[in-house]
Design a protein around this motif. Sequence first.
Motif, short mmCIF file in Angstrom:
data_model
loop_
_atom_site.label_atom_id
_atom_site.label_comp_id
_atom_site.label_asym_id
_atom_site.label_seq_id
_atom_site.Cartn_x
_atom_site.Cartn_y
_atom_site.Cartn_z
N ASN A 54 -74.27 33.80 -24.63
CA ASN A 54 -74.96 35.03 -24.21
C ASN A 54 -76.08 34.73 -23.22
O ASN A 54 -76.28 35.49 -22.27
CB ASN A 54 -75.50 35.78 -25.43
CG ASN A 54 -74.40 36.39 -26.25
OD1 ASN A 54 -73.31 36.69 -25.75
ND2 ASN A 54 -74.65 36.57 -27.54
N LYS A 55 -76.78 33.64 -23.42
CA LYS A 55 -77.87 33.28 -22.50
C LYS A 55 -77.30 32.94 -21.12
O LYS A 55 -77.86 33.34 -20.10
CB LYS A 55 -78.64 32.10 -23.08
CG LYS A 55 -79.78 31.61 -22.24
CD LYS A 55 -81.08 32.28 -22.61
CE LYS A 55 -82.13 31.86 -21.64
NZ LYS A 55 -83.32 31.36 -22.16
N LYS A 57 -74.51 34.10 -19.86
CA LYS A 57 -74.08 35.39 -19.29
C LYS A 57 -75.28 36.15 -18.73
O LYS A 57 -75.19 36.75 -17.66
CB LYS A 57 -73.37 36.23 -20.35
CG LYS A 57 -72.00 35.72 -20.70
CD LYS A 57 -71.38 36.58 -21.80
CE LYS A 57 -70.05 36.03 -22.25
NZ LYS A 57 -69.45 36.85 -23.31
N ASP A 58 -76.39 36.15 -19.45
CA ASP A 58 -77.60 36.83 -18.97
C ASP A 58 -78.13 36.18 -17.70
O ASP A 58 -78.55 36.87 -16.77
CB ASP A 58 -78.70 36.81 -20.05
CG ASP A 58 -78.41 37.78 -21.19
OD1 ASP A 58 -77.53 38.66 -21.03
OD2 ASP A 58 -79.08 37.67 -22.23
N THR A 62 -78.30 38.20 -14.00
CA THR A 62 -79.45 38.49 -13.14
C THR A 62 -79.17 38.14 -11.68
O THR A 62 -79.90 38.57 -10.80
CB THR A 62 -80.71 37.72 -13.61
OG1 THR A 62 -80.46 36.32 -13.53
CG2 THR A 62 -81.11 38.12 -15.01
N PRO A 127 -79.01 42.98 -15.34
CA PRO A 127 -79.36 43.47 -16.68
C PRO A 127 -80.87 43.54 -16.92
O PRO A 127 -81.33 44.40 -17.68
CB PRO A 127 -78.68 42.49 -17.62
CG PRO A 127 -78.38 41.29 -16.81
CD PRO A 127 -78.24 41.74 -15.39
N ASP A 128 -81.65 42.68 -16.28
CA ASP A 128 -83.10 42.75 -16.42
C ASP A 128 -83.64 44.05 -15.82
O ASP A 128 -84.54 44.68 -16.38
CB ASP A 128 -83.79 41.55 -15.76
CG ASP A 128 -83.57 40.26 -16.53
OD1 ASP A 128 -83.12 40.31 -17.70
OD2 ASP A 128 -83.85 39.19 -15.96
#
Length: 166
Positions: A54-55, A57-58, A62, A127-128
């Motif tokens: 998940n990290k 992907k995040d 961005t 996403p941020d």
Amino acid sequence: NVYMTVKLTEGDKYTVKGFEITGKTAIPVEQLNEAVAFEDGETFSLQKVIDTENKIKDMLGTKGYAFTNVTFTPKVDEKNHTVFINLAVDQGDLVYVRQINFLGNYKTNESVLRNNMAQVEGGLYNPDNLKQSKRQLNQLQYLKGIDIKTEQVPDKKDQVDLNVNM
């Protein structure tokens, strides 16, 4: 009435022997290594692998890669009770926001809502920016229950629409 007894054994503990992140990405592998939530020698935890996925992907999200896939492949050594973890990253294509739709609010002028959006139409998906947009819209006292859904544009793998429900 039915009574059931389930006998459950947890099995043997395995330790992490190492890991490797593979795939061509916009972020150097050395930087992606910082997202890894486990260390060599610690007890293997699937939750930590999921957190790492998940990290990653995040981090790529961005940069505009909204549909990143991370595939976890364990190499298990049954004899030594160790696991080597391979994380294959497929970042996909850059994704742009085609349009932002505001749904469920008929009192507030749309320009007020757009002024509070950190994510902009035509910009790279981030996403941020979506989190910040949701936070800013929630701070408006007359809006409640902001929910932002991402919807892929049909026949366009590099575009999404954002539906902001209020």
